[in-house]
Design an enzyme around this catalytic site. Structure first.
Site, PDB file in Angstrom:
ATOM      1  N   ARG A  90      -5.257   5.768  -8.257  1.00  0.00           N
ATOM      2  CA  ARG A  90      -4.993   7.224  -8.138  1.00  0.00           C
ATOM      3  C   ARG A  90      -4.935   7.543  -9.804  1.00  0.00           C
ATOM      4  O   ARG A  90      -5.272   8.712  -9.985  1.00  0.00           O
ATOM      5  CB  ARG A  90      -4.049   7.425  -7.441  1.00  0.00           C
TER       6      ARG A  90
ATOM      7  N   LEU B  12       0.970  -1.286   0.117  1.00  0.00           N
ATOM      8  CA  LEU B  12       0.025   0.043   0.014  1.00  0.00           C
ATOM      9  C   LEU B  12       0.989   1.180  -0.034  1.00  0.00           C
ATOM     10  O   LEU B  12       1.850   1.293   0.757  1.00  0.00           O
ATOM     11  CB  LEU B  12      -0.869  -0.014   1.244  1.00  0.00           C
ATOM     12  N   ASP B  13       0.446   2.487  -0.804  1.00  0.00           N
ATOM     13  CA  ASP B  13       1.246   3.534  -0.656  1.00  0.00           C
ATOM     14  C   ASP B  13       1.075   3.990   0.601  1.00  0.00           C
ATOM     15  O   ASP B  13       0.358   3.829   1.657  1.00  0.00           O
ATOM     16  CB  ASP B  13       0.645   4.562  -1.725  1.00  0.00           C
ATOM     17  N   LYS B  14       2.246   4.890   0.959  1.00  0.00           N
ATOM     18  CA  LYS B  14       2.558   5.359   2.241  1.00  0.00           C
ATOM     19  C   LYS B  14       1.415   6.001   2.875  1.00  0.00           C
ATOM     20  O   LYS B  14       1.371   5.736   4.113  1.00  0.00           O
ATOM     21  CB  LYS B  14       3.897   6.629   2.101  1.00  0.00           C
TER      22      LYS B  14
END
Length: 319
Positions: free
Chosen positions: A245, A144-146
């Protein structure tokens, strides 16, 4: 891959890998070595392309011949250390666990940042973790992205890691995200089918790329509408980097708070909501357990900062 000697490996780049950074390429190909170690041997001039020394930023091309000389030396500073960090564990058994990742936390160490990541916490919590991709990615099956919160699956051994990876590849693990996006929709459901690849203008970003991108599919469903924003359930069928995104931004509905793919209006909405990161949360996982065969269905409530945004939009008095 051809093994020439005990300490030298050789690769010929295929068409699909063309354009990748050499450190990323080698990290994927040499599964028992970490990316930090790969970068260190590149810096030590132990990696050559067509006989020439290159930097870690070198972009490989089809038919490049890469040779790698292993020295056996390791930088002791690059060893990833366990840390006693709070982990929200949603599910755990002898084979795997599922955690709820906090926003602002890196999934695994990156160059220049080898502390306070999910991996550091996992190394402290678990006696055994898969190490297919090295200690700095111990247990990590998907990322997962930060600034994305929510559910992540972690493998406790290499066999489980491989089985889970196959399930992801075959689209047998269903993921559902909550996303608050700019604007409203005419339709209640939709599907975005556009290839996603590395941006040629900014290599740190991804983009919709017809010629060099990889197939990517994102489905979405409207869950709640506000004056100029919409809450979606999003179902990524593929797992490209930043896929949700990028896709939502491409169709003119960027995720609120997205600092990379958002526009001036979506960023303005985030400021008004006092939201410090993108409104994206991995809220649900559904999969068939690779060992027991039982269906596993897990849900995770929205993080506090995201819940607060929705309360504001719904007119709830926060006092």
């Amino acid at each position: 891959m051809i093994k020439k000697e005990n300490n030298i490996l050789s690769f010929i780049v295929d068409a699909e890998s063309s354009g990748q950074r050499i450190d990323r390429f080698l990290t994927c190909k040499i599964k028992d070595e970490s990316r930090s170690y790969i970068q260190s041997i590149i810096s030590d001039s132990k990696v050559k392309v067509n006989g020439q020394i290159v930097s870690k930023n070198y972009r490989i091309a089809e038919k490049d011949i890469i040779t790698v000389e292993f020295t056996g030396k390791r930088d002791s500073n690059s060893v990833i250390k366990p840390q006693k960090i709070n982990l929200k564990i949603v599910y755990e058994d002898s084979y795997l666990l599922v955690i709820s990742k906090e926003p602002g936390m890196l999934t695994h160490p990156v160059p220049g940042s080898d502390k306070d990541t999910v991996v550091n916490a996992l190394l402290y919590h678990c006696d055994t973790l898969s190490d297919l991709y090295g200690r700095d990615r111990a247990g990590i099956v998907h990322r997962l992205d930060k600034d994305t919160s929510g559910l992540m699956i972690v493998a406790k051994n290499n066999n489980i890691h491989q089985l889970l990876s196959e399930k992801f590849k075959n689209r047998e693990i269903k993921k559902t995200y909550s996303a608050l996006v700019l604007g409203r929709f005419m339709e209640k459901r939709g599907e975005i089918i556009m290839p996603v690849g590395r941006s040629r203008l900014d290599r740190k970003k991804m983009c919709v790329s017809i010629d060099t991108g990889r197939n990517a599919v994102t489905e979405f469903e409207v869950k709640e509408e506000f004056e100029n924003m919409t809450l979606l359930d999003v179902y990524p069928e593929t797992g490209r980097t930043h896929q949700i995104r990028v896709h939502l931004s491409y169709i003119g509905h960027p995720v609120i708070g997205d600092k990379v793919y958002g526009n001036s209006e979506s960023k303005k909405m985030a400021r008004e909501l006092e939201l410090k990161r993108q409104f994206l949360h991995a809220k649900r996982l559904e999969f068939n357990h690779p060992v027991t065969g039982k269906d596993v269905i897990l849900e995770d409530e929205l993080a506090d900062d995201l819940l607060r945004c929705l309360k504001v939009l719904r007119g709830v008095d926060l006092r």
